[in-house]
Design an enzyme around this catalytic site. Structure first.
Site, PDB file in Angstrom:
ATOM      1  N   HIS A 192      47.371  -5.204 -20.908  1.00  0.00           N
ATOM      2  CA  HIS A 192      46.652  -6.483 -20.866  1.00  0.00           C
ATOM      3  C   HIS A 192      45.152  -6.251 -20.666  1.00  0.00           C
ATOM      4  CE1 HIS A 192      46.263 -10.838 -19.491  1.00  0.00           C
ATOM      5  NE2 HIS A 192      45.201 -10.303 -18.918  1.00  0.00           N
ATOM      6  N   GLU A 193      44.803  -5.460 -19.653  1.00  0.00           N
ATOM      7  CA  GLU A 193      43.372  -5.235 -19.369  1.00  0.00           C
ATOM      8  C   GLU A 193      42.718  -4.405 -20.463  1.00  0.00           C
ATOM      9  OE1 GLU A 193      41.824  -6.936 -17.288  1.00  0.00           O
ATOM     10  OE2 GLU A 193      43.524  -7.712 -16.155  1.00  0.00           O
ATOM     11  N   HIS A 196      41.646  -6.691 -23.148  1.00  0.00           N
ATOM     12  CA  HIS A 196      40.309  -7.278 -22.945  1.00  0.00           C
ATOM     13  C   HIS A 196      39.218  -6.268 -23.320  1.00  0.00           C
ATOM     14  CE1 HIS A 196      41.730 -10.910 -21.057  1.00  0.00           C
ATOM     15  NE2 HIS A 196      42.162 -10.335 -19.948  1.00  0.00           N
TER      16      HIS A 196
HETATM   17 ZN   LIG Z   1      43.398 -11.044 -18.441  1.00  0.00          ZN
END
Ligand SMILES: [Zn+2]
Ligand SMILES: *[C@@H]1O[C@H](CO)[C@@H](O)[C@H](O)[C@H]1NC(C)=O
Ligand SMILES: *[C@@H]1O[C@H](CO)[C@@H](O)[C@H](O)[C@H]1NC(C)=O
Ligand SMILES: *[C@@H]1O[C@H](CO)[C@@H](O)[C@H](O)[C@H]1NC(C)=O
Ligand SMILES: [Ca+2]
Ligand SMILES: [Ca+2]
Length: 277
Positions: A192-193, A196
């Site tokens: 997830h990170e 980003h």
């Molecule tokens: Zn996030």
């Protein structure tokens, strides 16, 4: 990040008491984007967009892991990092992006272990001391992070704050992690990170409005999903049920297992535009 936002964040962090997120599911990834930031970032990307040329193999991202601990607390093993890395590369195996772990550093520092969040002195001191490589290198920091599961710097912020570039993760989110992180301790937080870091927004960015997360093949979503609500459909305006199985939502780790083709295409162009690939 502006001062007002930093203060707002600090206040919200202080308000997050040590309460199980099962009782109090709220957004705890730090990548909250204002409408102004979204508009500015997308305008810049669209004006400067480079399309990644076809290449023979995957884009290999050289990655450095920094383990910050308080003595033995948070001093996770190389074996656990390797397990997490395998899950990271599996998560991205439908895209053209893969990660190569080049080194692991270990630092025993209580202030950094406990004090890191966006804009903090601990974050500044830790990254000044540990950050290595350039715009193309992923630096991942594991520390306590209090009420945050993690956050990361978007690629278009590199120019203004190169040392802060990277992914910051609560070490409790590592596979076999802390029971307090139940649901988010099976290894989906790093994908997830890292999502980003390669320029992806949350799937619920801009809620049901047309711009959404700037990816066409992820159905719009009215807000973050938690646990694993199959067939949730918060935006009747957009065909398709909510993308709860996407890594960029907030559902439980077992529930998140995909990046779409559209996300793969966006991350490739973002890496070409902002990270020199
Ligand atoms: Zn996030
Ligand atoms: C940090 O380590 C000290 C010494 O072992 C211990 O007393 C303290 O509780 C630890 N704090 C955290 C947050 O782990
Ligand atoms: C952390 O773990 C490594 C090995 O995994 C060990 O060499 C090191 O001494 C440990 N550090 C602390 C502060 O416990
Ligand atoms: C990608 O990873 C998933 C999850 O481990 C696995 O089931 C799948 O076979 C992998 N696909 C490829 C192409 O390696
Ligand atoms: Ca979308
Ligand atoms: Ca829908």
């Amino acid at each position: 990040m502006g001062i007002a936002k930093q203060i707002a964040l600090l206040v919200s962090l202080l308000a997050v008491s040590v309460v199980s997120r099962r009782e109090d599911p709220r957004s705890v990834c730090g990548n909250v984007v204002s409408r102004e930031e979204f508009a500015a970032a997308e305008a810049h990307f669209n004006a400067n967009r480079r399309v990644l040329s076809k290449r023979a193999g995957p884009i290999e991202i050289s990655t450095v892991v920094h383990i910050v601990s308080n003595g033995t607390a948070g001093n996770v093993s190389d074996e656990l990092i390797n397990t997490q890395f395998d899950l990271l590369n599996d998560a991205f195996n439908t895209t053209d992006v893969q990660f190569t772990l080049t080194s692991v550093t270990r630092t025993d520092n209580f202030d950094w272990f406990k004090g890191v969040y966006m804009g903090s002195d601990a974050e500044a001191g830790m990254t000044a001391a540990l950050h290595t490589g350039g715009v193309e290198t992923l630096n991942i920091y594991f520390a306590d992070l209090g009420g945050l599961t993690g956050y990361s710097q978007f690629p278009w912020s590199y120019t203004s704050q190169p040392t802060l570039d990277g992914v910051f993760l609560n070490y409790r989110t590592l596979p076999y992690g802390d029971p307090d992180m139940e649901g988010w301790n099976e290894g989906a937080m790093l994908p997830h990170e890292a999502g980003h870091w390669v320029g992806l927004y949350h799937t619920f960015e801009n809620a049901c409005s047309a711009e959404g997360d700037a990816v066409d093949d992820t159905p719009a979503e009215g807000g973050a999903a938690y646990f694993c609500p199959e067939n949730r459909d918060t935006c009747s305006s957009d065909p398709g049920v909510d993308p709860i199985h996407n890594f960029m939502d907030y559902t439980d780790d077992y529930c998140r297992y995909e990046f779409t083709a559209g996300q793969g295409a966006r991350m490739a162009d973002i890496l070409a535009t902002y990270r020199g690939f």
